[in-house]
Design a protein around this motif. Structure first.
Motif, PDB file in Angstrom:
ATOM      1  N   MET A 169       0.844  -1.197   0.000  1.00  0.00           N
ATOM      2  CA  MET A 169       0.000   0.000   0.000  1.00  0.00           C
ATOM      3  C   MET A 169       0.877   1.244   0.000  1.00  0.00           C
ATOM      4  SD  MET A 169      -2.715   1.196   2.915  1.00  0.00           S
ATOM      5  CE  MET A 169      -4.158   1.195   1.908  1.00  0.00           C
TER       6      MET A 169
ATOM      7  N   SER B 189      -1.345   6.593   1.441  1.00  0.00           N
ATOM      8  CA  SER B 189      -2.669   6.097   1.817  1.00  0.00           C
ATOM      9  C   SER B 189      -2.883   6.151   3.322  1.00  0.00           C
ATOM     10  CB  SER B 189      -2.836   4.657   1.326  1.00  0.00           C
ATOM     11  OG  SER B 189      -2.735   4.589  -0.070  1.00  0.00           O
TER      12      SER B 189
ATOM     13  N   SER C 119     -15.260  -4.732   7.245  1.00  0.00           N
ATOM     14  CA  SER C 119     -14.883  -4.332   5.882  1.00  0.00           C
ATOM     15  C   SER C 119     -15.974  -4.664   4.872  1.00  0.00           C
ATOM     16  CB  SER C 119     -13.573  -5.015   5.485  1.00  0.00           C
ATOM     17  OG  SER C 119     -13.225  -4.719   4.157  1.00  0.00           O
TER      18      SER C 119
ATOM     19  N   VAL D  76      -4.399  -3.939   7.362  1.00  0.00           N
ATOM     20  CA  VAL D  76      -4.544  -3.010   6.235  1.00  0.00           C
ATOM     21  C   VAL D  76      -5.034  -3.698   4.956  1.00  0.00           C
ATOM     22  CG1 VAL D  76      -3.211  -1.575   4.619  1.00  0.00           C
ATOM     23  CG2 VAL D  76      -2.996  -1.225   7.089  1.00  0.00           C
ATOM     24  N   PRO D  77      -4.520  -4.885   4.593  1.00  0.00           N
ATOM     25  CA  PRO D  77      -5.025  -5.530   3.364  1.00  0.00           C
ATOM     26  C   PRO D  77      -6.531  -5.783   3.361  1.00  0.00           C
ATOM     27  CG  PRO D  77      -2.978  -6.566   4.065  1.00  0.00           C
ATOM     28  CD  PRO D  77      -3.389  -5.644   5.177  1.00  0.00           C
TER      29      PRO D  77
ATOM     30  N   GLU E  13      -8.090  -2.216   2.401  1.00  0.00           N
ATOM     31  CA  GLU E  13      -7.492  -1.412   1.333  1.00  0.00           C
ATOM     32  C   GLU E  13      -8.513  -0.777   0.402  1.00  0.00           C
ATOM     33  OE1 GLU E  13      -2.983  -2.649   0.190  1.00  0.00           O
ATOM     34  OE2 GLU E  13      -4.554  -4.074  -0.356  1.00  0.00           O
ATOM     35  N   SER E  14      -9.577  -1.487   0.072  1.00  0.00           N
ATOM     36  CA  SER E  14     -10.554  -0.958  -0.881  1.00  0.00           C
ATOM     37  C   SER E  14     -11.857  -0.524  -0.222  1.00  0.00           C
ATOM     38  CB  SER E  14     -10.857  -2.013  -1.951  1.00  0.00           C
ATOM     39  OG  SER E  14     -11.388  -3.183  -1.355  1.00  0.00           O
TER      40      SER E  14
END
Length: 322
Positions: free
Chosen positions: A1, A5, A101, A126-127, A130-131
């Motif tokens: 990332m 960000s 998420s 974080v993964p 991410e979106s």
């Protein structure tokens, strides 16, 4: 990332948000508050229902889904504040992060991770987001971070390289105090350069962060001058002094245990050398004795025992700088 960000300064420049979820981590509480306030700045807080959840609760996922899927009776939107105090991840927490998420909601979701290391967060948390979320690190680890923050937040009349460098030196290691003074500046709404700079008056309280340098270099006289300056400027600053010295003792104990990462103590990279030098000189006994004196100082301050907390704090400085 990309680093951008999670950069606090870039987040605070945003006028619009692409997601309604915010993953927040880092060691600087004042920045955590600033991130939340920025995310809520355009909202009518009177029309928002606030919900507070703890990720460690057994029924967290059930409570979370109920909070985001059910309609508020009296408000247009909800703001769900989720805290995680635990310092280790497990399978259940990973599943909880995934549930947050994947939730399809227009409600505002703030996920604050307080004690898990940055390395673990970047690798395992974080993964997942991410979106689906804005990800913000609330830390000021390097002088360059502070410089960018000041460039974005100082009034134009004093916003130059010289003043920024002076402020970085003045508040070194005490970013929360800098944030506090910037907020005071907003309230005062000063226009004159001299008046603005006076808010950042370089008194003994702000120089408390230089104690560790003088103690490490055995500059006892200069260290004691800081104590006297704090005492004469504001006798109530003894609470801050006890906190600073206790933090320093904890950092020294950590180094004695071969734990070299001091970021969890809000210690900037430029200061680490003083702690390393001091940890090689002082003994575990001296550190424990200093902690004991600070405990007595704290109890004296609170009126639990008799005595002058300033005297006990002075004893700690003398012990460590000998």
């Amino acid at each position: 990332m990309p680093e951008s960000s999670i950069d606090i300064n870039k987040f605070l420049e945003l006028n619009e948000f692409s997601n309604s979820k915010f993953l927040i981590f880092g060691e600087e509480p004042s920045l955590v508050v600033k991130v939340k306030n920025h995310a809520l700045a355009k909202e009518d807080l009177r029309m928002i229902e606030k919900v507070y959840l703890n990720m460690e609760q057994e029924d967290f996922e059930q409570n979370f889904h109920q909070a985001v899927l059910s309609n508020s009776l009296f408000n247009e939107k909800k703001a769900v504040f989720i805290n995680l105090d635990k310092n280790r991840l497990n399978k259940g927490l990973i599943q909880a992060f995934q549930a947050i998420s994947e939730a399809n909601t227009n409600n505002l979701i703030f996920i604050e991770v307080k004690s898990i290391s940055k390395k673990t967060i970047l690798k395992d948390v974080v993964p997942i987001f991410e979106s689906s979320a804005h990800i913000v690190e609330c830390s000021m680890t390097y002088d360059s971070n502070v410089k960018d923050f000041l460039k974005a937040n100082l009034p134009e009349i004093i916003n130059d390289e010289k003043n920024i460098n002076n402020l970085i030196n003045m508040y070194e290691g005490n970013f929360s105090l800098l944030i506090n003074d910037l907020e005071i500046l907003k309230v005062l709404d000063l226009k004159n350069e001299e008046d603005i700079l006076n808010v950042f008056n370089d008194n003994g309280i702000r120089k408390s962060s230089r104690l560790i340098e003088h103690v490490s270099k055995r500059e006892t006289k200069k260290a004691l001058e800081i104590l006297e300056s704090m005492k004469s400027n504001d006798r109530n600053s003894i609470g801050l002094l006890i906190w600073v010295l206790a933090r320093d003792c904890q950092a020294l104990s950590s180094l004695k245990e071969s734990k070299t990462n001091l970021r969890s103590f809000n210690i900037w990279d430029s200061q680490v050398k003083w702690y390393n030098a001091l940890s090689k000189r002082v003994s575990i006994r001296q550190i424990k004795e200093s902690i004991s004196n600070l405990d007595k100082a704290d109890k004296s301050l609170k009126g639990i025992i008799d005595g002058d907390p300033w005297t006990k704090a002075k004893d700690v400085v003398l012990e460590l700088s000998a």
